[in-house]
Structure formats: structure tokens, C-alpha cells
Write a protein that holds these residues in place. Structure first.
Motif, short mmCIF file in Angstrom:
data_model
loop_
_atom_site.label_atom_id
_atom_site.label_comp_id
_atom_site.label_asym_id
_atom_site.label_seq_id
_atom_site.Cartn_x
_atom_site.Cartn_y
_atom_site.Cartn_z
N ILE A 1 0.89 -1.18 0.00
CA ILE A 1 0.00 0.00 0.00
C ILE A 1 0.92 1.22 0.00
N VAL A 2 0.76 2.06 -1.01
CA VAL A 2 1.66 3.21 -1.14
C VAL A 2 0.87 4.51 -1.14
N SER A 3 1.40 5.50 -0.43
CA SER A 3 0.87 6.86 -0.59
C SER A 3 1.99 7.86 -0.39
N LYS A 4 1.76 9.05 -0.94
CA LYS A 4 2.69 10.17 -0.72
C LYS A 4 1.86 11.33 -0.22
N THR A 5 2.48 12.15 0.61
CA THR A 5 1.76 13.34 1.09
C THR A 5 2.63 14.58 0.88
N ASP A 6 1.96 15.73 0.94
CA ASP A 6 2.71 16.98 1.00
C ASP A 6 3.20 17.18 2.43
N LEU A 7 3.79 18.33 2.68
CA LEU A 7 4.39 18.55 4.00
C LEU A 7 3.36 18.63 5.13
N LYS A 8 2.12 18.86 4.76
CA LYS A 8 1.07 18.94 5.79
C LYS A 8 0.34 17.61 5.97
N GLY A 9 0.75 16.57 5.22
CA GLY A 9 0.09 15.27 5.38
C GLY A 9 -1.14 15.11 4.51
N ARG A 10 -1.26 15.98 3.49
CA ARG A 10 -2.37 15.80 2.54
C ARG A 10 -1.92 14.83 1.44
N ILE A 11 -2.80 13.92 1.08
CA ILE A 11 -2.44 12.86 0.13
C ILE A 11 -2.27 13.44 -1.28
N ILE A 12 -1.09 13.17 -1.86
CA ILE A 12 -0.83 13.62 -3.24
C ILE A 12 -0.68 12.45 -4.20
N TYR A 13 -0.57 11.24 -3.63
CA TYR A 13 -0.52 10.03 -4.46
C TYR A 13 -1.02 8.85 -3.63
N ALA A 14 -1.79 8.00 -4.25
CA ALA A 14 -2.20 6.74 -3.60
C ALA A 14 -2.28 5.69 -4.68
N ASN A 15 -1.69 4.52 -4.43
CA ASN A 15 -1.75 3.49 -5.46
C ASN A 15 -3.08 2.73 -5.42
N ASP A 16 -3.24 1.83 -6.37
CA ASP A 16 -4.52 1.11 -6.47
C ASP A 16 -4.80 0.26 -5.23
N CYS B 1 0.13 9.58 20.35
CA CYS B 1 1.58 9.71 20.54
C CYS B 1 2.36 8.97 19.46
N VAL B 2 1.74 7.95 18.86
CA VAL B 2 2.44 7.24 17.78
C VAL B 2 2.57 8.16 16.56
N PHE B 3 1.52 8.92 16.29
CA PHE B 3 1.60 9.86 15.16
C PHE B 3 2.53 11.02 15.47
N LYS B 4 2.61 11.39 16.74
CA LYS B 4 3.57 12.45 17.10
C LYS B 4 5.00 11.97 16.85
N LEU B 5 5.25 10.72 17.26
CA LEU B 5 6.58 10.14 17.02
C LEU B 5 6.86 10.10 15.52
N LEU B 6 5.85 9.70 14.74
CA LEU B 6 6.00 9.63 13.28
C LEU B 6 6.36 11.01 12.71
N TRP B 7 5.60 12.02 13.09
CA TRP B 7 5.84 13.36 12.54
C TRP B 7 7.16 13.95 13.03
N ASP B 8 7.47 13.77 14.32
CA ASP B 8 8.75 14.29 14.85
C ASP B 8 9.93 13.66 14.11
N THR B 9 9.80 12.34 13.86
CA THR B 9 10.89 11.62 13.19
C THR B 9 11.04 12.10 11.74
N LEU B 10 9.91 12.21 11.04
CA LEU B 10 9.96 12.64 9.64
C LEU B 10 10.48 14.06 9.51
N GLU B 11 9.96 14.94 10.37
CA GLU B 11 10.35 16.36 10.24
C GLU B 11 11.81 16.59 10.61
N SER B 12 12.38 15.64 11.38
CA SER B 12 13.81 15.77 11.65
C SER B 12 14.64 15.09 10.55
N GLY B 13 13.97 14.66 9.48
CA GLY B 13 14.68 14.14 8.31
C GLY B 13 14.95 12.66 8.35
N ASN B 14 14.31 11.95 9.28
CA ASN B 14 14.56 10.51 9.42
C ASN B 14 13.36 9.68 8.97
#
Ligand SMILES: Cc1cc2nc3c(=O)[nH]c(=O)nc-3n(C[C@H](O)[C@H](O)[C@H](O)COP(=O)(O)O)c2cc1C
Length: 174
Positions: free
Chosen positions: A21-36, A65-78
Motif C-alpha cells: 500500500i503506497v501513498s505520498k503526502t505533501d508537507l502537511k500530510g495531505r495525500i498527493i498520491y495513492a496506489n490502487d 503519541c504514535v503519530f507524534k513520534l512519526l511526525w517528529d521523526t519525519l520532520e527531523s529528516g529521518n
């Protein structure tokens, strides 16, 4: 997201072990791509998901808190691996093991985010479910969402310390 809000149904949507399952988002987490596969499993058309916040498939059993960890990790470039329980359009659930990464431009700036998800093994889900339930209970008990999330995040850190494991090691060992 109010537009598609339904009550959760305690029934699983399965997908094949070799599907991603693949998706891409913009920097705000809005979906810009989703596969079939994303659209089929979640029960939406491509047009319905594009531009929507990724929280459109958020399941209420997921601790904040899981989503906070996700966003903190991503925004720090990891990048991050996480077990996520999602909710399909009809309220059914599907667990995924997500690998979420930032995408960088030539200047090293984060330009979007990308998530690849596979069907997790049952034993891992059985192991993560009680932990998420405990974190969610802490969040729901607190007088406000922010405080609840901080308390749950602290509990997660404490549990990892007690186990003597990093978050990544924990995820790979369950
Ligand atoms: C690339 C990417 C993929 C995401 N995938 C999911 C997902 O599958 N399910 C989900 O609930 N949240 C996902 N999120 C997190 C959401 O953006 C959001 O933080 C989460 O649903 C919590 O929403 P809320 O803060 O409105 O409760 C993803 C975020 C990014 C950047």
C-alpha cells in the motif's frame, strides 16, 4: 475527517502479503498520491483521496503519541517504521507495517513524504495491540489531548527504557 466519518466495525480488511500500500503526502500530510492497493483496501477512489488529509483513514484505536513520534521523526529528516491500525471507508480495520520516509530535493529540503505498507504478521499485531491500548487509555484519561499525548509518549519512552531497547529495535523484534 468529518466528511467520511463512520463508526469502527470490528472486522478486518485483508490484503495479500506481496502487495504494497503506497501513498505520498505533501508537507502537511495531505495525500498527493495513492496506489490502487491503497484505494482498494481503504475503499476510496483515487479522486476521493487526493488532497485529503491522511487522517481520513485514521482509526480511533490509534494512540496520538504514535503519530507524534512519526511526525517528529519525519520532520527531523529521518525514516520510521510503525505498526498502524487504519480504518476503511466502511469502518472495517486493517493493520499495516508502515515504512514512512521524507523525500528531499537537491538542496536537502524535505519536499514530501512517502509511505510503503505491508501486511504485518499476526504475532507482531498481537504484541503491539496491548501496548497501543495502554497508550490510548493514558491519552483518554488525561484532562486534555496535549497532556494525554505527552503522558503516553513518556510511558512509551519508559517502557522502551525498561526493555533496554530503542524504538527501532523494539519494532523489529516484535
Ligand atoms: C506519508 C504519511 C503517511 C501516513 N499514513 C497514515 C496512515 O496510514 N494512517 C493514519 O492514520 N495516519 C497516517 N499518517 C499520519 C496522519 O498524517 C495523521 O498524523 C494521523 O492520522 C493522526 O491524525 P490526527 O492528528 O488528525 O488525529 C501519515 C502521515 C504521513 C506523512
Amino acid at each position: 475527517m468529518a466528511k467520511y466519518l463512520v463508526e469502527p466495525v470490528d472486522e478486518e480488511v485483508c490484503f495479500d502479503k506481496d502487495e504494497i500500500i503506497v501513498s505520498k503526502t505533501d508537507l502537511k500530510g495531505r495525500i498527493i498520491y495513492a496506489n490502487d492497493v491503497f484505494c482498494r483496501v481503504a475503499g476510496f477512489s483515487t479522486a476521493e483521496v487526493l488532497g485529503e488529509p491522511h487522517s481520513m483513514i485514521r482509526h480511533p484505536d490509534m494512540p496520538r503519541c504514535v503519530f507524534k513520534l512519526l511526525w517528529d521523526t519525519l520532520e527531523s529528516g529521518n525514516e520510521i517504521f510503525a505498526y498502524v491500525k487504519n480504518m476503511a471507508r466502511d469502518g472495517r480495520y486493517y493493520w499495516v507495517l508502515a515504512h514512512v520516509t521524507p523525500t528531499f530535493d537537491a538542496n536537502g529540503q524535505i519536499v514530501e513524504y512517502h509511505s510503503n505498507r505491508r501486511f504485518p504478521n499476526k504475532a507482531s499485531v498481537k504484541a503491539i495491540e496491548p501496548l497501543y491500548a495502554e497508550l490510548l487509555a493514558v491519552e483518554n484519561k488525561a484532562s486534555n489531548a496535549k497532556q494525554g499525548m505527552e503522558e503516553a509518549a513518556a510511558l512509551l519512552v519508559q517502557k522502551l527504557q525498561d526493555m533496554g531497547k530503542s524504538y527501532d529495535a523494539f519494532i523489529w523484534e516484535i
